[in-house]
Scaffold this motif. Structure first.
Motif, PDB file in Angstrom:
ATOM      1  N   GLU A  97      -6.887  -2.201  -0.090  1.00  0.00           N
ATOM      2  CA  GLU A  97      -6.889  -2.733  -1.402  1.00  0.00           C
ATOM      3  C   GLU A  97      -8.415  -3.352  -1.557  1.00  0.00           C
ATOM      4  O   GLU A  97      -8.844  -4.201  -0.627  1.00  0.00           O
ATOM      5  N   PHE A 131       5.079   7.825  -9.823  1.00  0.00           N
ATOM      6  CA  PHE A 131       3.576   7.555 -10.822  1.00  0.00           C
ATOM      7  C   PHE A 131       4.222   8.189 -12.271  1.00  0.00           C
ATOM      8  O   PHE A 131       4.492   9.484 -12.207  1.00  0.00           O
ATOM      9  N   GLY A 141      -4.076   3.768 -12.242  1.00  0.00           N
ATOM     10  CA  GLY A 141      -2.684   3.439 -12.867  1.00  0.00           C
ATOM     11  C   GLY A 141      -1.664   2.801 -12.185  1.00  0.00           C
ATOM     12  O   GLY A 141      -2.098   2.474 -10.971  1.00  0.00           O
ATOM     13  N   ASP A 142      -0.499   2.218 -12.474  1.00  0.00           N
ATOM     14  CA  ASP A 142       0.427   1.622 -11.730  1.00  0.00           C
ATOM     15  C   ASP A 142       1.249   2.783 -10.921  1.00  0.00           C
ATOM     16  O   ASP A 142       1.711   3.601 -11.441  1.00  0.00           O
ATOM     17  N   TYR A 143       1.544   2.186  -9.738  1.00  0.00           N
ATOM     18  CA  TYR A 143       2.434   3.320  -8.813  1.00  0.00           C
ATOM     19  C   TYR A 143       3.612   2.269  -8.472  1.00  0.00           C
ATOM     20  O   TYR A 143       3.889   0.980  -8.448  1.00  0.00           O
ATOM     21  N   THR A 144       4.806   3.037  -8.200  1.00  0.00           N
ATOM     22  CA  THR A 144       5.940   2.441  -7.816  1.00  0.00           C
ATOM     23  C   THR A 144       6.389   2.930  -6.344  1.00  0.00           C
ATOM     24  O   THR A 144       6.223   3.959  -6.074  1.00  0.00           O
ATOM     25  N   ARG A 149       6.800  -2.167  -8.060  1.00  0.00           N
ATOM     26  CA  ARG A 149       5.668  -1.471  -8.803  1.00  0.00           C
ATOM     27  C   ARG A 149       4.494  -2.466  -8.884  1.00  0.00           C
ATOM     28  O   ARG A 149       4.389  -3.673  -9.200  1.00  0.00           O
ATOM     29  N   SER A 150       3.465  -1.680  -8.927  1.00  0.00           N
ATOM     30  CA  SER A 150       2.042  -2.556  -8.690  1.00  0.00           C
ATOM     31  C   SER A 150       1.964  -3.074 -10.167  1.00  0.00           C
ATOM     32  O   SER A 150       2.225  -2.440 -11.111  1.00  0.00           O
ATOM     33  N   SER A 151       1.318  -4.440 -10.105  1.00  0.00           N
ATOM     34  CA  SER A 151       1.059  -5.269 -11.314  1.00  0.00           C
ATOM     35  C   SER A 151       0.252  -6.523 -10.934  1.00  0.00           C
ATOM     36  O   SER A 151       0.110  -6.742  -9.494  1.00  0.00           O
ATOM     37  N   ASP A 188      -1.854  -4.507  -5.856  1.00  0.00           N
ATOM     38  CA  ASP A 188      -2.970  -4.026  -6.719  1.00  0.00           C
ATOM     39  C   ASP A 188      -2.560  -2.450  -7.079  1.00  0.00           C
ATOM     40  O   ASP A 188      -1.821  -1.694  -6.633  1.00  0.00           O
ATOM     41  N   SER A 189      -2.995  -2.207  -8.391  1.00  0.00           N
ATOM     42  CA  SER A 189      -3.118  -0.617  -9.114  1.00  0.00           C
ATOM     43  C   SER A 189      -4.048   0.022  -8.668  1.00  0.00           C
ATOM     44  O   SER A 189      -5.226  -0.673  -8.212  1.00  0.00           O
ATOM     45  N   HIS A 238      -7.471   1.923  -9.430  1.00  0.00           N
ATOM     46  CA  HIS A 238      -8.400   1.836 -10.080  1.00  0.00           C
ATOM     47  C   HIS A 238      -9.276   3.123 -10.176  1.00  0.00           C
ATOM     48  O   HIS A 238      -9.293   3.758  -9.302  1.00  0.00           O
TER      49      HIS A 238
END
Length: 237
Positions: free
Chosen positions: A47, A85, A120-123, A140-142, A147-148, A150
């Motif tokens: 990250e 995703f 984006g956001d990954y689970t 889930r990333s948030s 970290d999501s 970038h």
């Protein structure tokens, strides 16, 4: 003497703090979950996370009471992680970072390597068991978890490279344009192709006609030659 003793105590107290900080450095933006007697610290392995660059699902497994890292070489057989995703999902194997034979790596750390190709956001969904403890955890990333992914354009220098998504879009556009061009060329070339076929057919008919005429001529002259030969026999002296 008293000053030296206080200094020694301060240094002794600082060493564990520094060790904990160094160990937890990769998990600065991770989320902590609990499964029975275990703590699971989960996030991305590297990250900030950038799309198109190799990364991993990061798991730090420790004893919830003592904080001692849990080393289990067979954990990847009993605990699985599924990366998601949007509506897409992919099951990945967990690999222990620590090698007991060489002593290299970090105890209690496990990784599932992959390349996040889209920002984006990954689970991350962990399912299975740790020893006899059942595990079913989804994170889930948030901004409050980990970290999501970038867009790397913000850090690219001196020239920005197109992302994988942009390359795919360009490739699809070029493929569609090429297919349309081939179709248009085929449509325009159809009359010319027909004329060419007719011309070739005419040429073949002409050649066949010449062959037939030559054969007929050869057949018609053969009796005349035989008759001339019979009227003028060869003389033998």
């Amino acid at each position: 003497m008293r000053a030296r003793a206080l200094m020694a105590l301060a240094m002794a107290a600082a060493v564990p703090v520094l060790f904990i900080a160094a160990t937890a450095a990769p998990a600065s933006a991770h989320v902590l979950k609990t499964a029975g007697p275990y703590h699971l610290l989960i996030g991305f392995g590297s990250e900030p996370t950038y799309a198109g660059m190799q990364n991993s699902v990061f798991l730090l497994l420790t004893n919830a009471k003592s904080g001692v890292p849990i080393v289990d070489e067979g954990l990847g057989d009993t605990l699985k992680v599924e990366v998601g995703f949007g509506t897409q999902k992919k099951l990945l194997p967990l690999v222990s970072s620590y090698d007991p034979d060489s002593g290299q790596g970090t105890k209690g750390v496990y990784n599932a390597y992959f390349i996040p190709t889209v920002p984006g956001d990954y689970t991350f969904h962990f399912a299975g068991s740790i020893h006899k403890t059942k595990v079913d955890i989804t994170v889930r990333s948030s901004p409050t978890t980990f970290d999501s992914a970038h867009d790397p354009a913000a850090i690219e220098f001196p020239q920005q490279a197109p992302s994988n998504l942009q390359l795919a879009q360009r490739l699809n556009a070029e493929s569609a344009r090429l297919a349309a061009g081939i179709q248009a060329a085929s449509t325009k070339a159809a009359p010319a192709s027909s004329a060419l076929v007719v011309g070739i057919a005419g040429l073949v008919v002409g050649v066949v006609g010449l062959c037939v005429g030559g054969i007929a001529l050869a057949r018609s002259t053969s009796p005349a030659r035989r008759e001339a030969a019979s009227n003028n026999p060869a003389r033998v002296e």
